[in-house]
Design a protein around this motif. Structure first.
Motif, PDB file in Angstrom:
ATOM      1  N   TRP A 220       0.837  -1.209   0.000  1.00 38.70           N
ATOM      2  CA  TRP A 220       0.000   0.000   0.000  1.00 38.70           C
ATOM      3  C   TRP A 220       0.868   1.254   0.000  1.00 38.70           C
ATOM      4  N   GLY A 221       1.869   1.294   0.878  1.00 40.54           N
ATOM      5  CA  GLY A 221       2.754   2.451   0.956  1.00 40.54           C
ATOM      6  C   GLY A 221       3.506   2.683  -0.347  1.00 40.54           C
ATOM      7  N   ASN A 222       4.032   1.624  -0.934  1.00 36.51           N
ATOM      8  CA  ASN A 222       4.754   1.759  -2.198  1.00 36.51           C
ATOM      9  C   ASN A 222       3.827   2.188  -3.334  1.00 36.51           C
ATOM     10  N   ARG A 223       2.596   1.712  -3.311  1.00 39.60           N
ATOM     11  CA  ARG A 223       1.606   2.127  -4.320  1.00 39.60           C
ATOM     12  C   ARG A 223       1.332   3.637  -4.198  1.00 39.60           C
ATOM     13  N   LEU A 224       1.189   4.132  -2.967  1.00 34.66           N
ATOM     14  CA  LEU A 224       0.989   5.570  -2.755  1.00 34.66           C
ATOM     15  C   LEU A 224       2.187   6.374  -3.254  1.00 34.66           C
TER      16      LEU A 224
ATOM     17  N   LEU B 126       9.994   0.515   1.882  1.00 29.03           N
ATOM     18  CA  LEU B 126       9.331   1.572   1.105  1.00 29.03           C
ATOM     19  C   LEU B 126      10.295   2.085   0.026  1.00 29.03           C
ATOM     20  N   SER B 127      10.819   1.168  -0.767  1.00 27.54           N
ATOM     21  CA  SER B 127      11.844   1.496  -1.757  1.00 27.54           C
ATOM     22  C   SER B 127      11.353   2.455  -2.836  1.00 27.54           C
ATOM     23  N   GLU B 128      10.035   2.549  -3.043  1.00 31.50           N
ATOM     24  CA  GLU B 128       9.509   3.518  -4.013  1.00 31.50           C
ATOM     25  C   GLU B 128       9.756   4.956  -3.560  1.00 31.50           C
ATOM     26  N   GLY B 129      10.133   5.124  -2.291  1.00 32.39           N
ATOM     27  CA  GLY B 129      10.469   6.450  -1.802  1.00 32.39           C
ATOM     28  C   GLY B 129      11.646   7.059  -2.543  1.00 32.39           C
ATOM     29  N   PHE B 130      12.638   6.228  -2.912  1.00 35.17           N
ATOM     30  CA  PHE B 130      13.786   6.733  -3.663  1.00 35.17           C
ATOM     31  C   PHE B 130      13.352   7.286  -5.022  1.00 35.17           C
ATOM     32  N   ALA B 131      12.495   6.552  -5.725  1.00 37.95           N
ATOM     33  CA  ALA B 131      12.025   7.007  -7.042  1.00 37.95           C
ATOM     34  C   ALA B 131      11.186   8.276  -6.905  1.00 37.95           C
ATOM     35  N   ALA B 132      10.349   8.328  -5.868  1.00 38.55           N
ATOM     36  CA  ALA B 132       9.520   9.519  -5.651  1.00 38.55           C
ATOM     37  C   ALA B 132      10.403  10.741  -5.420  1.00 38.55           C
TER      38      ALA B 132
END
Length: 197
Positions: A106-110, A136-142
């Motif tokens: 859910w967190g990575n999707r957000l 929450l590795s999508e944080g780096f891309a964000a």
């Protein structure tokens, strides 16, 4: 707005490429990093700023930290991120927490779907993320997309070197006791609750 000016958010240096700004909040366990992020988000919202991102408030039962939740600052929605477990238990990555797959997804999707905001908060990018083990590795891309006026990222002191290698223009502060009292991070200060070296 004065609380935000107390942090000098509007005075943080831009990245060398002219990109957006990153403020790293670092301190030991129990230092108030999440509380600081929540107070900052509230002050920014009250000032009319668009606020987005994730914070990870602790869940206590009888004064014992038993879980960590994941709270979406934009919607107020919350999911369970992790449950306390023995550090040697399977699925804990040696961290003493069993991470909930649904909460992480859910967190990575957000983070993947985030389109930008004045203030963007990620509490926290820790060992799982910096060691490439998920989290929450999508944080780096964000953060790399740079669609923010300022990003506030919580990073533990032991990972500051890796964080500053990734974001060399970032400023580092310790969480203040009050919102306007942030101070530059000093590695020689003991974490809250730890004896001086």
């Amino acid at each position: 707005m004065s609380a935000l000016r107390g942090l000098a958010l509007d005075e943080q240096p831009a990245d060398a490429d002219g990109g957006e700004r990153i403020l790293i909040v670092s301190g030991g366990r129990g230092a108030g990093k999440t509380s600081f992020c929540l107070a900052l988000a509230q002050a920014a919202q009250e000032a009319g700023m668009a606020v987005a991102g994730l914070v990870s408030p602790a869940v206590f039962v009888a004064a014992r930290k038993v879980a960590i939740d994941l709270h979406d600052l934009a919607s107020g929605e919350q999911r369970r991120l992790a449950l306390r477990a023995r550090a040697d238990a399977p699925g804990t990555a040696g961290l003493g927490w069993r991470f909930e797959a649904n909460g992480l997804a859910w967190g990575n999707r957000l983070l993947r779907g985030w389109q930008g905001s004045d203030l963007f908060v990620i509490d926290e990018l820790g060992p799982l993320e910096f060691l490439g083990r998920g989290g929450l590795s999508e944080g780096f891309a964000a953060l790399a997309r740079g669609r923010f006026g300022i990003a506030v990222v919580v990073v533990r002191p032991e990972l500051l070197g890796a964080a500053l290698a990734r974001w060399p223009g970032a400023s580092v502060i310790e969480p203040p006791a009050v919102l306007g009292g942030a101070r530059p991070y000093r590695a020689d200060r003991p974490a809250q609750g730890e004896p001086p070296a």
